[in-house]
Enzyme design. Structure first.
Site, PDB file in Angstrom:
ATOM      1  N   VAL A 237       0.610  -1.103   0.047  1.00 40.22           N
ATOM      2  CA  VAL A 237       0.161  -0.255  -0.133  1.00 40.22           C
ATOM      3  C   VAL A 237       1.059   1.281  -0.131  1.00 40.22           C
ATOM      4  CG1 VAL A 237      -1.575   0.721   1.082  1.00 40.22           C
ATOM      5  CG2 VAL A 237      -2.341  -1.027   0.869  1.00 40.22           C
TER       6      VAL A 237
ATOM      7  N   ASP B 128     -13.512   2.979  -0.895  1.00 38.23           N
ATOM      8  CA  ASP B 128     -14.802   1.770  -1.055  1.00 38.23           C
ATOM      9  C   ASP B 128     -15.505   2.664  -2.158  1.00 38.23           C
ATOM     10  OD1 ASP B 128     -14.634   0.116   0.860  1.00 38.23           O
ATOM     11  OD2 ASP B 128     -15.075   1.447   2.403  1.00 38.23           O
ATOM     12  N   THR B 129     -15.699   3.848  -2.402  1.00 36.47           N
ATOM     13  CA  THR B 129     -16.563   5.267  -3.522  1.00 36.47           C
ATOM     14  C   THR B 129     -15.648   5.177  -4.839  1.00 36.47           C
ATOM     15  OG1 THR B 129     -17.385   7.156  -1.088  1.00 36.47           O
ATOM     16  CG2 THR B 129     -16.803   8.055  -4.084  1.00 36.47           C
TER      17      THR B 129
ATOM     18  N   HIS C  44     -15.859   2.356   6.928  1.00 34.38           N
ATOM     19  CA  HIS C  44     -15.267   1.665   6.112  1.00 34.38           C
ATOM     20  C   HIS C  44     -15.456  -0.061   6.152  1.00 34.38           C
ATOM     21  CE1 HIS C  44     -12.180  -0.013   3.182  1.00 34.38           C
ATOM     22  NE2 HIS C  44     -10.873  -0.526   4.156  1.00 34.38           N
TER      23      HIS C  44
ATOM     24  N   VAL D  23      -4.400   5.156   7.537  1.00 36.00           N
ATOM     25  CA  VAL D  23      -4.762   4.572   6.096  1.00 36.00           C
ATOM     26  C   VAL D  23      -4.906   3.455   6.973  1.00 36.00           C
ATOM     27  CG1 VAL D  23      -4.220   3.425   3.640  1.00 36.00           C
ATOM     28  CG2 VAL D  23      -3.572   6.183   4.621  1.00 36.00           C
ATOM     29  N   SER D  24      -3.920   2.477   7.813  1.00 36.17           N
ATOM     30  CA  SER D  24      -4.050   1.386   8.029  1.00 36.17           C
ATOM     31  C   SER D  24      -5.078   0.950   8.926  1.00 36.17           C
ATOM     32  CB  SER D  24      -2.785   1.261   9.504  1.00 36.17           C
ATOM     33  OG  SER D  24      -1.777   1.895   9.195  1.00 36.17           O
ATOM     34  N   ASN D  25      -6.030  -0.081   9.133  1.00 37.25           N
ATOM     35  CA  ASN D  25      -7.188  -0.885   9.576  1.00 37.25           C
ATOM     36  C   ASN D  25      -6.921  -1.226  10.700  1.00 37.25           C
ATOM     37  OD1 ASN D  25      -9.323   0.001   7.667  1.00 37.25           O
ATOM     38  ND2 ASN D  25      -7.813  -2.087   5.645  1.00 37.25           N
ATOM     39  N   PRO D  26      -7.934  -1.065  11.530  1.00 35.54           N
ATOM     40  CA  PRO D  26      -9.068  -0.674  11.154  1.00 35.54           C
ATOM     41  C   PRO D  26      -9.779   0.594  11.289  1.00 35.54           C
ATOM     42  CG  PRO D  26      -9.703  -1.404  13.632  1.00 35.54           C
ATOM     43  CD  PRO D  26      -8.221  -2.104  12.952  1.00 35.54           C
ATOM     44  N   VAL D  27      -9.160   1.351   9.968  1.00 35.17           N
ATOM     45  CA  VAL D  27      -8.940   3.256   9.431  1.00 35.17           C
ATOM     46  C   VAL D  27      -9.827   3.888  10.531  1.00 35.17           C
ATOM     47  CG1 VAL D  27     -10.711   3.257   7.857  1.00 35.17           C
ATOM     48  CG2 VAL D  27      -9.128   5.022   8.052  1.00 35.17           C
ATOM     49  N   ASP D  28     -11.428   3.547  10.803  1.00 39.37           N
ATOM     50  CA  ASP D  28     -11.995   4.727  11.689  1.00 39.37           C
ATOM     51  C   ASP D  28     -11.974   4.772  12.488  1.00 39.37           C
ATOM     52  OD1 ASP D  28     -13.927   4.995   9.288  1.00 39.37           O
ATOM     53  OD2 ASP D  28     -14.355   3.520   9.558  1.00 39.37           O
TER      54      ASP D  28
ATOM     55  N   ARG E  31     -14.170   2.331  -5.916  1.00 39.29           N
ATOM     56  CA  ARG E  31     -15.136   0.901  -6.685  1.00 39.29           C
ATOM     57  C   ARG E  31     -15.673   0.553  -6.623  1.00 39.29           C
ATOM     58  NH1 ARG E  31     -12.072  -2.184  -0.458  1.00 39.29           N
ATOM     59  NH2 ARG E  31      -9.366  -2.329  -2.031  1.00 39.29           N
TER      60      ARG E  31
ATOM     61  N   ARG F  54     -11.698 -11.357  14.050  1.00 38.07           N
ATOM     62  CA  ARG F  54     -11.766 -10.077  13.986  1.00 38.07           C
ATOM     63  C   ARG F  54     -11.791  -9.110  15.436  1.00 38.07           C
ATOM     64  NH1 ARG F  54     -15.353  -5.232  14.342  1.00 38.07           N
ATOM     65  NH2 ARG F  54     -14.906  -3.464  12.401  1.00 38.07           N
TER      66      ARG F  54
END
Length: 311
Positions: free
Chosen positions: A12, A148-149, A175, A118-123, A151, A86
């Site tokens: 990434v 996502d948008t 996200h 940018v790293s997840n979980p981003v929120d 995509r 998760r």
């Protein structure tokens, strides 16, 4: 303007650096990585292409680049292990992320620096970064649903054989699983989606399902997403560099937009040189507003667990 990418040796981070090179706006790009040799190698490879693109400089290294960075983009993260829950992955990534934040703080970022998570979980991590770093909350943003948008738009365009650049639709909220498709304002070439040749309401469920599963689909086919996320990162950083108040669905800590507070998620956000300029509560269908609020509730539950862990 200088952009530093933490995790720049990874897929990434390196794709983001390449997208920024092709955009030609950032005049200095630094790739920071625990594998410093890999980061230096990527920087050298990018430098070799600069005569055909723009007058930019590239460097690889570590946190010595932070004090002179205008934008600090954090892409470093861990991948899910087989049979790992998760929440366990979230906990491992949060532990790594907290160490990154400590290193950033110790390096001494500019008071005007923008941090793009940018790293997840981003929120979740955007909220944690906003609470941890000594920066105004509007200067800490997450990539959120921008990926996502784009995509979503690409899949709509492909389904209808429409021009992708003229296909406009939004994903808001988390996200993740509770993301919300905004069909109410979707257009192609300025036409409402339902007026475009070939559109039928039955397509909506199929297209959204594929959008929500796009990350997993790319991972299953090639091992991980890189190109599109690099473009999504460039969308955000270019908006900061140009200071043109573009509206993007990015994540930031909310203070009442659509009734959501004290959690980071994506709403239409005016982005400029100083970060979040404003959030826009555009008119949505009631079920879309309900979806965003439900997304905030779901994120808050996970956030409470994470905050309890990190103290």
């Amino acid at each position: 303007m200088k952009v530093s990418i933490i995790g720049g040796g990874g897929l990434v981070g390196s794709c983001a650096a390449y997208a920024l090179q092709c955009g030609g706006l950032a005049n200095e790009i630094a790739l920071l990585d625990v594998n410093e040799e890999l980061a230096v190698g990527h920087a050298l490879d990018l430098q070799h292409g600069s005569p055909s693109v723009a007058n930019q400089t590239f460097a690889g290294g570590g946190y010595e680049h932070i004090p002179t960075s205008d934008v600090i983009c954090i892409t470093a993260g861990l991948r899910r292990k087989p049979d790992e829950s998760r929440l366990d992955l979230i906990n491992r990534n949060t532990d790594l992320f907290m160490q990154i934040l400590r290193d950033v703080k110790a390096a001494g970022p500019k008071p005007s620096a923008i941090v793009l998570v940018v790293s997840n979980p981003v929120d979740i991590l955007t909220y944690v970064a906003a609470q941890t770093l000594d920066l105004p909350v509007g200067q800490v943003i997450g990539l959120g649903t921008q990926l996502d948008t784009i995509r979503f738009c690409s899949l709509i365009a492909a389904q209808l054989n429409a021009p992708p650049a003229q296909t406009k639709a939004l994903i808001l909220g988390e996200h993740g699983e509770s993301m919300v498709p905004i069909w109410s304002s979707a257009t192609i070439a300025g036409l409402p989606l339902e007026k475009y040749p070939g559109w039928t309401p039955s397509l909506s469920g199929e297209l959204f399902k594929r959008t929500r599963g796009s990350g997993a689909e790319v991972i299953s086919r090639k091992g991980g997403a890189g190109f599109a996320v690099g473009i999504a990162i460039r969308d955000c950083i270019d908006a900061i560099i140009l200071d043109n108040d573009v509206v993007l669905p990015i994540s930031s800590v909310q203070n009442g937009c659509y009734g959501v507070r004290d959690v980071a998620l994506s709403v239409p956000t005016v982005l400029g040189r100083t970060g979040v300029q404003a959030t826009m509560e555009i008119d949505l269908w009631p079920k879309e507003v309900q979806g965003i609020r439900a997304s905030g509730t779901a994120l808050r539950k996970t956030l409470d667990t994470v905050l309890q862990r990190i103290g």
